[in-house]
Motif scaffolding. Structure first.
Motif, PDB file in Angstrom:
ATOM      1  N   ALA A   8       0.828  -1.203   0.000  1.00 43.34           N
ATOM      2  CA  ALA A   8       0.000   0.000   0.000  1.00 43.34           C
ATOM      3  C   ALA A   8       0.867   1.261   0.000  1.00 43.34           C
ATOM      4  O   ALA A   8       0.544   2.240  -0.698  1.00 43.34           O
ATOM      5  CB  ALA A   8      -0.931  -0.004   1.210  1.00 43.34           C
ATOM      6  N   ALA A  11       2.176   1.757  -3.460  1.00 44.13           N
ATOM      7  CA  ALA A  11       1.094   2.217  -4.331  1.00 44.13           C
ATOM      8  C   ALA A  11       0.896   3.723  -4.151  1.00 44.13           C
ATOM      9  O   ALA A  11       0.732   4.458  -5.129  1.00 44.13           O
ATOM     10  CB  ALA A  11      -0.194   1.460  -4.028  1.00 44.13           C
ATOM     11  N   ALA A  12       0.923   4.195  -2.902  1.00 45.58           N
ATOM     12  CA  ALA A  12       0.759   5.628  -2.633  1.00 45.58           C
ATOM     13  C   ALA A  12       1.911   6.435  -3.221  1.00 45.58           C
ATOM     14  O   ALA A  12       1.705   7.481  -3.837  1.00 45.58           O
ATOM     15  CB  ALA A  12       0.650   5.868  -1.131  1.00 45.58           C
ATOM     16  N   TRP A  19      -5.971   6.435   0.189  1.00 46.89           N
ATOM     17  CA  TRP A  19      -5.461   5.279   0.933  1.00 46.89           C
ATOM     18  C   TRP A  19      -6.284   4.019   0.676  1.00 46.89           C
ATOM     19  O   TRP A  19      -5.755   2.930   0.556  1.00 46.89           O
ATOM     20  CB  TRP A  19      -5.386   5.581   2.424  1.00 46.89           C
ATOM     21  CG  TRP A  19      -4.764   4.463   3.194  1.00 46.89           C
ATOM     22  CD1 TRP A  19      -5.370   3.644   4.084  1.00 46.89           C
ATOM     23  CD2 TRP A  19      -3.410   4.003   3.100  1.00 46.89           C
ATOM     24  NE1 TRP A  19      -4.490   2.710   4.565  1.00 46.89           N
ATOM     25  CE2 TRP A  19      -3.268   2.907   3.981  1.00 46.89           C
ATOM     26  CE3 TRP A  19      -2.303   4.413   2.367  1.00 46.89           C
ATOM     27  CZ2 TRP A  19      -2.076   2.218   4.133  1.00 46.89           C
ATOM     28  CZ3 TRP A  19      -1.106   3.729   2.535  1.00 46.89           C
ATOM     29  CH2 TRP A  19      -1.006   2.648   3.411  1.00 46.89           C
ATOM     30  N   CYS A  22      -5.237   2.494  -2.425  1.00 45.27           N
ATOM     31  CA  CYS A  22      -3.903   1.895  -2.247  1.00 45.27           C
ATOM     32  C   CYS A  22      -4.022   0.516  -1.602  1.00 45.27           C
ATOM     33  O   CYS A  22      -3.346  -0.426  -2.022  1.00 45.27           O
ATOM     34  CB  CYS A  22      -3.016   2.792  -1.396  1.00 45.27           C
ATOM     35  SG  CYS A  22      -2.522   4.315  -2.210  1.00 45.27           S
ATOM     36  N   GLY A  63       1.040  -0.062  -8.913  1.00 49.25           N
ATOM     37  CA  GLY A  63       0.926   1.318  -9.356  1.00 49.25           C
ATOM     38  C   GLY A  63       1.112   1.501 -10.847  1.00 49.25           C
ATOM     39  O   GLY A  63       1.400   2.597 -11.303  1.00 49.25           O
TER      40      GLY A  63
END
Length: 87
Positions: A8, A11-12, A19, A22, A63
């Motif tokens: 996560a 991904a951010a 969030w 993510c 991502g």
């Protein structure tokens, strides 16, 4: 960090907005690389070598990243054999 937190966070960093998105992307990537739902709560330092490689692949691909080359170390994971990652 746990497996889910690693994915996560990456991904951010890579621009997934929000969030919740993510975390959803992290869960989808965990499943894609072959880690179980129980593994997402495991600390990354407690994973075996093969599980760490799966996490590393998920971190690299999350991502919207693209695979530019596949190393020999991936062959043992079965991703190349099933055609999921390259093709």
């Amino acid at each position: 960090l746990t497996v889910l937190e690693h994915l996560a966070l990456l991904a951010a960093i890579k621009g997934v907005p929000g969030w919740r998105a993510c975390v959803d992307a992290a869960r989808a990537m965990r499943e894609m690389v072959g880690l179980s739902p129980a593994d997402e709560r495991a600390m990354a330092t407690d994973l075996s070598g093969g599980m760490k490689r799966k996490l590393q692949m998920g971190m690299a691909l999350i991502g919207g990243s693209q695979v530019r080359g596949c190393g020999v170390w991936l062959w043992g994971c079965g991703w190349l054999r099933c055609g999921c990652w390259c093709g």
